[in-house]
Design a protein around this motif. Sequence first.
Motif, short mmCIF file in Angstrom:
data_model
loop_
_atom_site.label_atom_id
_atom_site.label_comp_id
_atom_site.label_asym_id
_atom_site.label_seq_id
_atom_site.Cartn_x
_atom_site.Cartn_y
_atom_site.Cartn_z
N ILE A 178 0.75 -1.06 -0.02
CA ILE A 178 -0.18 0.08 0.00
C ILE A 178 0.74 1.15 0.15
N PHE A 179 2.02 1.22 0.48
CA PHE A 179 2.95 2.22 0.28
C PHE A 179 3.72 2.43 -1.05
N LEU A 180 2.95 2.45 -2.19
CA LEU A 180 3.27 2.61 -3.36
C LEU A 180 4.36 1.59 -3.74
N SER A 181 4.14 0.18 -3.45
CA SER A 181 4.76 -0.84 -3.79
C SER A 181 6.48 -0.68 -2.95
N LEU A 182 6.82 0.49 -2.46
CA LEU A 182 7.86 0.62 -1.80
C LEU A 182 8.29 -0.43 -0.59
N GLY A 183 7.00 -0.40 0.08
CA GLY A 183 6.90 -1.19 1.43
C GLY A 183 7.21 -2.86 1.23
N THR A 184 6.49 -3.15 -0.05
CA THR A 184 6.97 -4.64 -0.20
C THR A 184 8.19 -4.78 -0.64
N LEU A 185 8.86 -3.63 -1.40
CA LEU A 185 10.28 -4.08 -1.80
C LEU A 185 11.20 -3.96 -0.40
N PHE A 186 10.73 -3.31 0.41
CA PHE A 186 11.52 -3.19 1.67
C PHE A 186 11.69 -4.43 2.38
N ILE A 187 10.34 -5.11 2.56
CA ILE A 187 10.23 -6.50 3.07
C ILE A 187 10.81 -7.48 2.58
N LEU A 188 10.74 -7.37 1.06
CA LEU A 188 11.86 -8.55 0.17
C LEU A 188 13.26 -8.28 0.69
N MET A 189 13.91 -7.00 0.53
CA MET A 189 15.08 -6.42 0.72
C MET A 189 15.40 -6.98 2.10
N ARG A 190 14.75 -6.75 3.22
CA ARG A 190 15.26 -7.18 4.38
C ARG A 190 15.34 -8.72 4.51
N ASN A 191 14.23 -9.44 4.07
CA ASN A 191 14.63 -11.01 4.16
C ASN A 191 15.71 -11.27 3.38
N ALA A 192 15.89 -10.75 2.01
CA ALA A 192 16.71 -11.22 0.99
C ALA A 192 18.48 -11.05 2.02
N ILE A 193 18.62 -9.82 2.42
CA ILE A 193 19.83 -9.63 2.95
C ILE A 193 20.19 -10.53 4.36
N MET A 194 19.08 -10.73 4.89
CA MET A 194 19.30 -11.90 6.07
C MET A 194 19.59 -13.36 5.32
N LEU A 195 18.99 -13.66 4.24
CA LEU A 195 19.30 -15.02 3.62
C LEU A 195 20.73 -15.08 3.26
N GLY A 196 21.32 -13.81 2.45
CA GLY A 196 22.34 -13.79 2.01
C GLY A 196 23.52 -13.83 2.94
N SER A 197 23.27 -12.92 4.01
CA SER A 197 24.40 -12.97 5.01
C SER A 197 24.43 -14.48 5.71
N PHE A 198 23.07 -14.98 5.93
CA PHE A 198 22.97 -16.42 6.73
C PHE A 198 23.91 -17.39 5.86
N GLN A 199 23.82 -17.12 4.50
CA GLN A 199 24.39 -18.40 3.76
C GLN A 199 25.91 -18.46 3.76
N TYR A 200 26.40 -16.98 3.79
CA TYR A 200 27.75 -16.51 3.69
C TYR A 200 28.35 -16.92 5.11
N PHE A 201 27.46 -17.06 6.30
CA PHE A 201 28.20 -17.34 7.56
C PHE A 201 28.52 -18.64 7.26
N PHE A 202 27.45 -19.65 6.80
CA PHE A 202 28.03 -20.91 6.90
C PHE A 202 29.24 -21.28 5.77
N TYR A 203 28.95 -20.53 4.84
CA TYR A 203 30.37 -20.61 3.90
C TYR A 203 31.64 -20.45 4.64
N ASP A 204 31.71 -19.28 5.23
CA ASP A 204 32.86 -18.84 5.95
C ASP A 204 33.27 -19.88 7.02
N GLN A 205 32.44 -20.80 7.48
CA GLN A 205 32.93 -21.90 8.41
C GLN A 205 32.87 -22.97 7.78
N GLY A 206 33.16 -23.04 6.51
CA GLY A 206 33.42 -24.31 5.81
C GLY A 206 32.20 -25.26 5.76
N LEU A 207 30.91 -24.76 5.88
CA LEU A 207 29.73 -25.57 5.90
C LEU A 207 28.76 -25.16 5.00
#
Length: 323
Positions: A178-207
């Motif tokens: 409802i916030f002119l699509s920007l709110g949706t893009l923000f929610i996607l951004m937040r969850n995507a950044i979390m996923l990317g950093s999460f996967q890199y964390f395990f990569y950094d641990q060799g897992l």
Amino acid sequence: MREAAFAKQNKDKWLRFESVLRNNVQIHPDELSALYLEITDHLSYAQTFYPQSNTLQYLNGLSVLAHQKIYKTKRESRSRFITFYTQEFPLFFSSYHKQLLIAFITFLLFSLIGAYSAATDGNFVRLILGDGYVNMTLNNIEKGDPMAVYKDMNELNMFLGITINNIRVALLAFSFGIFLSLGTLFILMRNAIMLGSFQYFFYDQGLLWESARTIWIHGTIEISVIIIAGCAGLVLGNSILFPGTYTRRQSFVRGTKDGIKILLSTIPFFIIAGFLEGFVTRHTEMPDWLAILIIGGSLFLILFYYVYYPIKLKKDHERLRAV
């Protein structure tokens, strides 16, 4: 065909249809639906060849009136629940593949940004995931069971908790549109950044492989459906930004209804994702081939239902109309 000739050819039909709608003349719902489809065809033709014309405005108003009439009078069959998921929704969703692609690209881009940020800033993972989660995971890694977090809770409680949380995220992704699509893009951004950093964390641990084969057992459907909920949010937001030939209010109402319809389609998939995370992901001892089979099957299911099948139904529908 010139506009005057087009209007003259169909004028009697339009007036008769308008009379049925405005005078509440009782006709069979199937006949009403057939008339509605013909009017929408004429509307589409007018949008292409007579933009900004009085004919287009008239047909637009008539189609809105017909839509309201149909959904007030049409009796739902007992099989509507099944036909919604097998026929109605996939055909309807074929019109929103552009929004789905935008949601997917947004999520992919910010996942990469999340991974890159984690790689270049040692504190980024803790900032995004929290010290508590990072410390717990490091402790599990030292104990030789890095995926132990998926085994801590009772299966049923985990299934219910995860399913409810995922639906909550989907509702946020949709409603923030409802916030002119920007709110949706923000929610996607937040969850995507979390996923990317999460996967890199395990990569950094060799897992990386150990984490991917475990997490994506449920994450394939879970993440996919969050992206689809983001698509629903974009449908809502774009209805405000780009009303087209409708008034902004009419466009907003249509966008809200269409977005909710997209959300409804995701409920079975969230249940599947919750079941997998609650009852299956915890079995980290399963062989790689089985994990890959579940992940591949989940990906196939999502791509088939939301991409291939809608395109196929649309082509079949257009072929039938052309006959």
